[in-house]
Design an enzyme around this catalytic site. Structure first.
Site, short mmCIF file in Angstrom:
data_model
loop_
_atom_site.label_atom_id
_atom_site.label_comp_id
_atom_site.label_asym_id
_atom_site.label_seq_id
_atom_site.Cartn_x
_atom_site.Cartn_y
_atom_site.Cartn_z
N SER A 1 -1.91 4.99 -0.62
CA SER A 1 -0.53 4.89 -0.14
C SER A 1 0.40 5.16 -1.32
CB SER A 1 -0.30 3.47 0.37
OG SER A 1 1.07 3.19 0.48
N TYR B 1 -1.36 -5.66 -1.07
CA TYR B 1 -1.46 -4.33 -0.45
C TYR B 1 -1.38 -3.26 -1.54
CZ TYR B 1 -0.46 -0.40 2.68
OH TYR B 1 -0.50 0.80 3.34
N1 NAP Z 1 1.78 3.53 8.30
C1 NAP Z 1 2.13 3.71 7.05
O1 NAP Z 1 3.34 3.80 6.73
C2 NAP Z 1 1.08 3.85 5.97
C3 NAP Z 1 1.48 4.35 4.72
C4 NAP Z 1 0.52 4.48 3.72
C5 NAP Z 1 -0.80 4.18 3.97
N2 NAP Z 1 -1.15 3.70 5.20
C6 NAP Z 1 -2.56 3.37 5.41
O2 NAP Z 1 -3.04 4.08 6.53
C7 NAP Z 1 -4.16 3.38 7.08
C8 NAP Z 1 -3.99 3.29 8.59
O3 NAP Z 1 -2.91 2.42 8.88
P1 NAP Z 1 -1.87 2.67 10.07
O4 NAP Z 1 -0.52 2.73 9.46
O5 NAP Z 1 -2.33 3.74 10.95
O6 NAP Z 1 -1.93 1.23 10.79
P2 NAP Z 1 -2.55 0.73 12.18
O7 NAP Z 1 -1.91 1.46 13.30
O8 NAP Z 1 -2.45 -0.75 12.14
O9 NAP Z 1 -4.07 1.17 12.08
C9 NAP Z 1 -4.98 0.48 11.27
C10 NAP Z 1 -6.37 0.84 11.71
O10 NAP Z 1 -7.30 0.16 10.86
C11 NAP Z 1 -8.19 -0.60 11.66
N3 NAP Z 1 -8.62 -1.81 10.97
C12 NAP Z 1 -7.86 -2.76 10.39
N4 NAP Z 1 -8.64 -3.71 9.86
C13 NAP Z 1 -9.92 -3.36 10.12
C14 NAP Z 1 -11.18 -3.93 9.83
N5 NAP Z 1 -11.29 -5.09 9.16
N6 NAP Z 1 -12.29 -3.28 10.25
C15 NAP Z 1 -12.19 -2.13 10.92
N7 NAP Z 1 -11.03 -1.53 11.23
C16 NAP Z 1 -9.91 -2.15 10.84
C17 NAP Z 1 -7.42 -0.92 12.92
O11 NAP Z 1 -8.35 -1.17 13.94
P3 NAP Z 1 -8.09 -2.25 15.13
O12 NAP Z 1 -6.64 -2.20 15.44
O13 NAP Z 1 -8.96 -1.79 16.20
O14 NAP Z 1 -8.48 -3.54 14.55
C18 NAP Z 1 -6.66 0.38 13.13
O15 NAP Z 1 -7.46 1.33 13.78
C19 NAP Z 1 -4.19 2.03 6.38
O16 NAP Z 1 -5.17 2.06 5.34
C20 NAP Z 1 -2.81 1.91 5.77
O17 NAP Z 1 -2.78 1.07 4.66
C21 NAP Z 1 -0.24 3.54 6.20
#
Ligand code: NAP
Length: 253
Positions: free
Chosen positions: A139, A152
């Site tokens: 990130s 985080y």
């Molecule tokens: N959105 C942003 O602005 C942003 C920016 C930079 C980086 N990221 C990174 O992108 C990645 C995806 O996040 P997102 O923004 O798409 O959020 P999200 O919509 O909450 O998706 C997170 C995903 O990770 C899964 N997950 C969480 N904890 C888990 C665990 N213990 N075991 C297995 N699966 C797990 C969730 O599965 P379930 O819901 O089925 O539990 C979901 O599919 C993350 O690593 C986040 O840090 C996001």
């Protein structure tokens, strides 16, 4: 070069992982997707199948090292994995004093050890055939310790360094490694934020940028550019100049 035909994505049930699964879904592609929420994961798998992809979904916690190694080995046996995207992650508010310890440990267990539990088995499977690609979700919050999201930020800095190191380490084994550093992307993580998020983008757009970067084997896929430039500068400046300003940034509630 021919694109990947078997793609494994952790956290494929929502947000960026879901958008990536849909971006890759088409005839001739096999997707192995994981998540913890049965309904969300099944819904994404169905939409990918409707686009012609073969989909296998697994309800798994990325923090469970043994279960992750078993799942990757099984998936690879059905069709060798071409691309593994270690995407699953959480962004928890720091919480009150009594909640801190648990939340810091959970964040590191999922965002750091969850990535290790995905990447290390992938290396074992790809190294003997000297082919494969591994993408690690960091990130822009990983460029500098952010007082607004300490654990985080620490987890994302750790996987960024891990991925950058692996890229050089694994190149002689024929394995490509890429580090993904998005800014704010619409997902369940950012939906929970009550503060303004500069340059917030749709997950479909983020997935398209990531997919293009992976096809080009970019070492670092960081976007959007203006936010990337801002955090890069922030990380380069001495803490004495930036600490007070950073301490005022809004936090998750
Ligand atoms: N959105 C942003 O602005 C942003 C920016 C930079 C980086 N990221 C990174 O992108 C990645 C995806 O996040 P997102 O923004 O798409 O959020 P999200 O919509 O909450 O998706 C997170 C995903 O990770 C899964 N997950 C969480 N904890 C888990 C665990 N213990 N075991 C297995 N699966 C797990 C969730 O599965 P379930 O819901 O089925 O539990 C979901 O599919 C993350 O690593 C986040 O840090 C996001």
């Amino acid at each position: 070069m021919e694109g990947p035909r078997h793609i494994l994505i952790t956290g494929g049930s929502s947000g960026i992982g879901e958008a990536l699964a849909l971006a890759y879904a088409q005839g001739g592609i096999r997707l192995s997707l994981s998540g913890r929420d049965r309904e969300r994961l099944a819904a994404v798998a169905e939409r990918c199948r409707a686009r012609g992809a073969e989909v296998e979904s697994a309800l798994l916690d990325v923090a469970d090292a043994a279960a992750m190694a078993e799942w990757l080995a099984l998936a690879d046996k059905i069709r060798p994995l071409d691309l593994v995207i270690a995407n699953a992650g959480v962004a928890l508010p720091s919480g009150m004093l009594q909640e801190r310890d648990t939340r810091v440990r959970l964040t590191l267990a999922v965002n750091l050890m969850g990535v290790v539990n995905t990447v290390e088995p992938a290396i074992q499977l790809m190294a003997p055939r000297r082919r494969g690609q591994i993408a690690i979700m960091s990130s822009l919050a990983g460029f500098r310790g952010m007082p607004s999201a300490g654990a985080y930020s620490a987890s994302k800095a750790a996987v960024k360094a891990y991925g950058e190191a692996l890229r050089g380490e694994l190149a002689p084994l024929g394995i490509e490694v890429n580090v993904i550093c998005p800014g704010f992307v619409k997902s369940r993580i950012t939906d929970a934020n009550k503060f303004p998020m500069p340059l917030l983008m749709e997950s479909e757009r983020a997935a398209a940028i990531i997919r293009r970067g992976l096809a080009r084997n970019k070492a670092r896929i960081a976007f959007p550019f203006r936010l990337y430039a801002a955090v890069w500068l922030l990380a380069a400046l001495p803490p004495a100049l930036t600490d007070r300003w950073l301490a005022r940034l809004p936090r998750k509630e």
